[in-house]
Enzyme design. Sequence first.
Site, PDB file in Angstrom:
ATOM      1  N   ASP A 199      46.735  47.728  27.490  1.00  0.00           N
ATOM      2  CA  ASP A 199      46.366  46.639  28.394  1.00  0.00           C
ATOM      3  C   ASP A 199      47.357  45.474  28.434  1.00  0.00           C
ATOM      4  OD1 ASP A 199      44.492  45.568  30.289  1.00  0.00           O
ATOM      5  OD2 ASP A 199      43.716  44.227  28.743  1.00  0.00           O
ATOM      6  N   ARG A 245      34.659  39.920  34.672  1.00  0.00           N
ATOM      7  CA  ARG A 245      35.349  38.638  34.737  1.00  0.00           C
ATOM      8  C   ARG A 245      34.932  37.906  36.011  1.00  0.00           C
ATOM      9  NH1 ARG A 245      39.956  39.461  35.972  1.00  0.00           N
ATOM     10  NH2 ARG A 245      40.138  41.736  35.787  1.00  0.00           N
ATOM     11  N   ARG A 300      31.908  49.344  29.245  1.00  0.00           N
ATOM     12  CA  ARG A 300      33.112  49.355  28.418  1.00  0.00           C
ATOM     13  C   ARG A 300      32.863  49.942  27.037  1.00  0.00           C
ATOM     14  NH1 ARG A 300      38.090  47.077  30.661  1.00  0.00           N
ATOM     15  NH2 ARG A 300      37.442  46.442  32.746  1.00  0.00           N
ATOM     16  N   CYS A 350      42.498  50.574  36.853  1.00  0.00           N
ATOM     17  CA  CYS A 350      43.345  51.468  37.658  1.00  0.00           C
ATOM     18  C   CYS A 350      43.994  52.537  36.780  1.00  0.00           C
ATOM     19  CB  CYS A 350      44.419  50.688  38.398  1.00  0.00           C
ATOM     20  SG  CYS A 350      43.789  49.686  39.751  1.00  0.00           S
ATOM     21  N   SER A 381      43.308  45.804  36.613  1.00  0.00           N
ATOM     22  CA  SER A 381      42.190  46.263  35.797  1.00  0.00           C
ATOM     23  C   SER A 381      41.507  47.451  36.466  1.00  0.00           C
ATOM     24  CB  SER A 381      41.158  45.142  35.644  1.00  0.00           C
ATOM     25  OG  SER A 381      41.757  44.016  35.061  1.00  0.00           O
ATOM     26  N   TYR A 414      30.732  38.257  28.424  1.00  0.00           N
ATOM     27  CA  TYR A 414      31.505  39.439  28.825  1.00  0.00           C
ATOM     28  C   TYR A 414      32.952  39.372  28.310  1.00  0.00           C
ATOM     29  CZ  TYR A 414      34.386  42.610  31.378  1.00  0.00           C
ATOM     30  OH  TYR A 414      35.314  43.582  31.652  1.00  0.00           O
ATOM     31  N   HIS A 449      50.494  42.215  31.769  1.00  0.00           N
ATOM     32  CA  HIS A 449      49.291  43.052  31.843  1.00  0.00           C
ATOM     33  C   HIS A 449      49.742  44.513  31.931  1.00  0.00           C
ATOM     34  CE1 HIS A 449      45.214  43.836  34.088  1.00  0.00           C
ATOM     35  NE2 HIS A 449      45.102  44.012  32.783  1.00  0.00           N
ATOM     36  N   LYS A 469      42.424  38.222  27.521  1.00  0.00           N
ATOM     37  CA  LYS A 469      43.069  37.730  28.734  1.00  0.00           C
ATOM     38  C   LYS A 469      43.389  36.229  28.654  1.00  0.00           C
ATOM     39  CE  LYS A 469      43.255  41.764  30.284  1.00  0.00           C
ATOM     40  NZ  LYS A 469      42.400  42.531  31.118  1.00  0.00           N
TER      41      LYS A 469
HETATM   42  O1  SAT Z   1      37.444  42.009  31.051  1.00  0.00           O
HETATM   43  S1  SAT Z   1      38.812  42.257  30.624  1.00  0.00           S
HETATM   44  O2  SAT Z   1      39.690  41.302  31.268  1.00  0.00           O
HETATM   45  O3  SAT Z   1      38.926  42.134  29.195  1.00  0.00           O
HETATM   46  C1  SAT Z   1      39.259  43.821  31.080  1.00  0.00           C
HETATM   47  C2  SAT Z   1      39.978  43.804  32.370  1.00  0.00           C
HETATM   48  O4  SAT Z   1      39.395  43.414  33.383  1.00  0.00           O
HETATM   49  O5  SAT Z   1      41.155  44.180  32.390  1.00  0.00           O
HETATM   50 MN    MN Z   2      43.242  44.560  31.736  1.00  0.00          MN
END
Ligand code: SAT
Ligand code: MN
Length: 586
Positions: free
Chosen positions: A278, A70, A366, A251, A249, A198, A227, A207
């Site tokens: 998530d 991101r 991922r 963690c 993210s 991405y 989140h 998100k």
């Molecule tokens: O890239 S995402 O936002 O989908 C995954 C994350 O960073 O939590």
């Molecule tokens: Mn996330």
Amino acid sequence: MSSKLESLQRWVDEVAALTRPAKIHWCDGSDAEYRQLVEQMLQTGDLIELNQETHPGCYLHRSSPSDVARVEHLTFVCTEDEQDAGPNNHWMSPTEAHTKMDALFDGCMEGRTMYVIPYCMGPIDSPLARCGVEITDSPYVVANMRTMTRMGAAAQARIEREGTFVKGLHSTGELDPERRFIMHFPEELTIKSYGSGYGGNALLGKKCHALRIASFQAKSEGWLAEHMLIVGIENPKGETHYVAAAFPSACGKTNLAMLIPPEGYRQDGWKVWTVGDDICWMRPGADGRLYAINPEAGYFGVAPGTSDATNPNALTTIARDTIFTNVAVTADNQPWWEGLPGEPVTDWQGRPYDPANGPAAHPNSRFTVSAKQCPTWSPRAEDSQGVPISAIVFGGRRPSLVPLVFQARDWAHGVLVGAAMGSETTAAATGAVGVLRRDSMAMKPFAGYHYGDYFRHWLSFDKPGAKLPKIFHVNWFRKGEDGRFLWPGYGDNLRVLEWMIDRVEGRAKGRQTPIGIVPSEGELKLDGLALDRRTIETLLDVDHNGWSDELAAIGDYLQSFGERLPDELQAEQQRIAEALKTAEAA
Ligand code: SAT
Ligand code: MN
């Protein structure tokens, strides 16, 4: 195909006139459609087939090396009034943002197919679910959206019935970081994203919709878009408590959501059920409790570190029908990342593996996989009414000071605990890694409006008749002087969850401290763990001096939200700062 909903058809026509694709494809979400997309991507090289004997239905996608995470500095919330976006967001005026984006989108799909993806976030029949339509020129996005959302004909039918939907327009563009923006127009329920393929920038249901736009909607409609993972903990008596937990993210949300109980717990009959890893949408039910759904249908999880030791459930989940992004590959064409046995021969960029080039798999590589493939997938994830939440957990990466677990005294204190959350940054976003930053409720990159208003909204749930979850803070990442983690984490985190449930049920007394309630001696079940007494004391210690400094830093942070900061939150901060002073003097 087309839509009988005039507003949808008109928008698709307008986008087509602007982007000028060669073809328009309305996605129906069928298996045949997915197979055809995969075929096509195998031909263009967007996907690479992995070892179909060890990993049936698994493919690898390599992104552009400059498009791997991101991009928070290129992500904007475009409200009419700049104040409404808050200091926690980058802001641009809607007029300026539309002009900028429409210039980028002008003719950008020439010669390509434009995909129209109707999707539903949440069980298709759930009153808590919300729908959207993403238009994209990326078949990779279509394939991922099919796994991550309820995508296709059923979603389109619901949209046509309801007449409202979030509009998301996406193009991978030239993948030029200089021509990359992710714009949100919460007041128009609109997203425009250009220049990145991405996940978090391109799978707009995730998100962009389910957090930034949804949090804005949730504020006016009286619910919460968070989140958070959602996990069910079933005790040997067959009683299940659902816990929602917010971590930044990368963690360990996916690991906690799929936790495998320690040996002794398993023998006693403890079970863990995965509802989500998530995102969590919650609203008060008729009985005053908060009910939660996972708006997603799949996991977009971090690959590195996922192993038999850390998350065997995830490994089973991704053994088939999974899209891997930016992982490495072994000699026999299996996906590989740091933490797995075996050896990589090709790195995430497709080069022969050379340790001098850094990790073989990108640290933010991922997997995308259907939630139902998880061995601990909870059938309650399909419950249209959601699951009742007993506890809310906040946590981040804190190498020092913050104890393993503490409980907030009440809801308002809990909101402060969430607001004050801090964590070291990770590879999930571009920028420096390992820097401590405040990340209130793990929503810093995702709250679609002013954090001051967001905290006020959280506080507003505490009203007569409400039976709110208890709020806790955890820290799995405390380090000793030698730099090693003090707490084993992973499956053993169940020990901490059990204490929380004991608190919820009134079975554990706990010890009052100025920062909240910590387990008193013997309340955490640590049998079978090789932890010495000093380590346990360190993990549960509240250092009054250190916390005084922390409270001062929290006070400064809260001040940055100016007039919109609720007085109640400031009062909480002062109350704790005072209590620490008194304790220090004693
Ligand atoms: O890239 S995402 O936002 O989908 C995954 C994350 O960073 O939590
Ligand atoms: Mn996330």
